[in-house]
Design a protein around this motif. Structure first.
Motif, PDB file in Angstrom:
ATOM      1  N   GLN A 218       0.869  -1.171   0.000  1.00  0.00           N
ATOM      2  CA  GLN A 218       0.000   0.000   0.000  1.00  0.00           C
ATOM      3  C   GLN A 218       0.912   1.229   0.000  1.00  0.00           C
ATOM      4  O   GLN A 218       2.012   1.186   0.563  1.00  0.00           O
ATOM      5  CB  GLN A 218      -0.914   0.017   1.223  1.00  0.00           C
ATOM      6  CG  GLN A 218      -2.026   1.051   1.182  1.00  0.00           C
ATOM      7  CD  GLN A 218      -3.063   0.821   2.283  1.00  0.00           C
ATOM      8  OE1 GLN A 218      -2.811   0.058   3.227  1.00  0.00           O
ATOM      9  NE2 GLN A 218      -4.202   1.444   2.164  1.00  0.00           N
TER      10      GLN A 218
ATOM     11  N   SER B 101       1.249   5.793  -0.115  1.00  0.00           N
ATOM     12  CA  SER B 101       0.632   7.110   0.056  1.00  0.00           C
ATOM     13  C   SER B 101       1.142   8.047  -1.026  1.00  0.00           C
ATOM     14  O   SER B 101       2.229   7.856  -1.576  1.00  0.00           O
ATOM     15  CB  SER B 101       0.953   7.681   1.439  1.00  0.00           C
ATOM     16  OG  SER B 101       2.343   7.938   1.557  1.00  0.00           O
ATOM     17  N   LYS B 102       0.374   9.055  -1.339  1.00  0.00           N
ATOM     18  CA  LYS B 102       0.782  10.045  -2.334  1.00  0.00           C
ATOM     19  C   LYS B 102       2.081  10.719  -1.909  1.00  0.00           C
ATOM     20  O   LYS B 102       2.374  10.842  -0.710  1.00  0.00           O
ATOM     21  CB  LYS B 102      -0.308  11.115  -2.479  1.00  0.00           C
ATOM     22  CG  LYS B 102      -1.647  10.603  -2.989  1.00  0.00           C
ATOM     23  CD  LYS B 102      -2.656  11.738  -2.976  1.00  0.00           C
ATOM     24  CE  LYS B 102      -4.061  11.250  -3.366  1.00  0.00           C
ATOM     25  NZ  LYS B 102      -4.161  10.950  -4.812  1.00  0.00           N
TER      26      LYS B 102
ATOM     27  N   THR C 293      -1.697   5.169  -6.345  1.00  0.00           N
ATOM     28  CA  THR C 293      -2.141   6.019  -5.226  1.00  0.00           C
ATOM     29  C   THR C 293      -3.374   6.855  -5.566  1.00  0.00           C
ATOM     30  O   THR C 293      -4.023   7.381  -4.664  1.00  0.00           O
ATOM     31  CB  THR C 293      -1.005   6.957  -4.789  1.00  0.00           C
ATOM     32  OG1 THR C 293      -0.592   7.758  -5.902  1.00  0.00           O
ATOM     33  CG2 THR C 293       0.186   6.169  -4.261  1.00  0.00           C
TER      34      THR C 293
ATOM     35  N   ASP D 232       0.710  11.705  -7.611  1.00  0.00           N
ATOM     36  CA  ASP D 232       0.326  10.295  -7.607  1.00  0.00           C
ATOM     37  C   ASP D 232       1.362   9.469  -8.368  1.00  0.00           C
ATOM     38  O   ASP D 232       2.091   9.989  -9.228  1.00  0.00           O
ATOM     39  CB  ASP D 232      -1.051  10.117  -8.253  1.00  0.00           C
ATOM     40  CG  ASP D 232      -2.174  10.516  -7.324  1.00  0.00           C
ATOM     41  OD1 ASP D 232      -2.232   9.968  -6.207  1.00  0.00           O
ATOM     42  OD2 ASP D 232      -2.988  11.390  -7.700  1.00  0.00           O
TER      43      ASP D 232
ATOM     44  N   GLY E  65       6.599  10.560   0.275  1.00  0.00           N
ATOM     45  CA  GLY E  65       5.531   9.577   0.428  1.00  0.00           C
ATOM     46  C   GLY E  65       6.137   8.264   0.911  1.00  0.00           C
ATOM     47  O   GLY E  65       7.362   8.132   0.993  1.00  0.00           O
TER      48      GLY E  65
END
Length: 219
Positions: free
Chosen positions: A125, A127-128, A166, A154, A210
């Protein structure tokens, strides 16, 4: 005539004694054989000694800068090994991505191992990339630091079983697995690649940070 009679009588008595001795010897042999059989039957039953040990669980994951096999935590067989580490584990040690390229860029390598018989799964997973500024503001009369996101970028994470974007993904996706099996097994070294969104050149000037998170799950 009397001597002849005595001689004949003596000759008749000798075989009788010999026959009695044979009977006596035969009876003694039977008795001895019988006694030997009785003593042999007194041996004790088998006895067992049980032993046991434990092999402790080993589950480890690393993010490395090179694809070459890593050195793992020393296993002293004294306790469970449940470890994870990353060479890029903070904003200060973050791996840089070239914003002039929209091609996939390698940012690290994922290495794993386990001795779990049911195998493991690693999900990813991300994050931006965010450009944040922190200012001190008065909140109810108390000076408080407030972080504001100025702009974001992104990107897509690839190299594993499934890509993570993202902009569109909100939950973790499967990145790799180690199949069920026996013994201590190394997972395939997985490349971690990042592809920035196409309009990155139009973003606000600043430092963007990120993170990509890998979740290790024992089946």
């Amino acid at each position: 005539m009397s001597r002849k009679n005595e001689t004949c009588t003596g000759a008749k008595e000798a075989p009788k004694k010999e026959e009695q001795m044979k009977k006596t010897i035969a009876i003694l042999l039977v008795l001895v054989i019988g006694m030997v059989g009785v003593f042999a039957a007194t041996a004790p039953a088998d006895v067992s000694l049980f032993v046991k040990t434990s092999v402790y669980a080993i589950n480890e994951m690393k993010i490395t800068a090179a694809a070459t096999p890593t050195s793992w935590t020393t296993n002293a067989q004294a306790a469970e090994i449940r470890a994870s580490s990353s060479v890029y584990d903070s904003a200060l040690s973050a791996n840089s991505v070239n914003t002039s390229s929209t091609s996939a860029q390698i940012v690290g390598y994922l290495q794993t191992r386990t001795n779990n018989r049911l195998g493991v799964e690693v999900k990813v997973q991300a994050s931006k990339l965010k450009y944040n500024i922190t200012t001190t503001q008065d909140v109810e009369g108390i000076p408080t630091e407030v972080t504001t996101t100025v702009d974001s970028i992104d990107y897509t994470v690839t190299g594993g079983a499934n890509p993570y974007n993202t902009a569109s993904n909100t939950t973790a996706v499967s990145y790799m697995t180690i199949a069920a099996g026996t013994g201590l097994r190394l997972g395939d070294v997985k490349t971690v690649q990042v592809t920035l969104e196409s309009n990155v050149a139009n973003k606000t000037a600043g430092n963007y940070v990120g993170d990509i998170t890998f979740n290790y799950t024992v089946n």
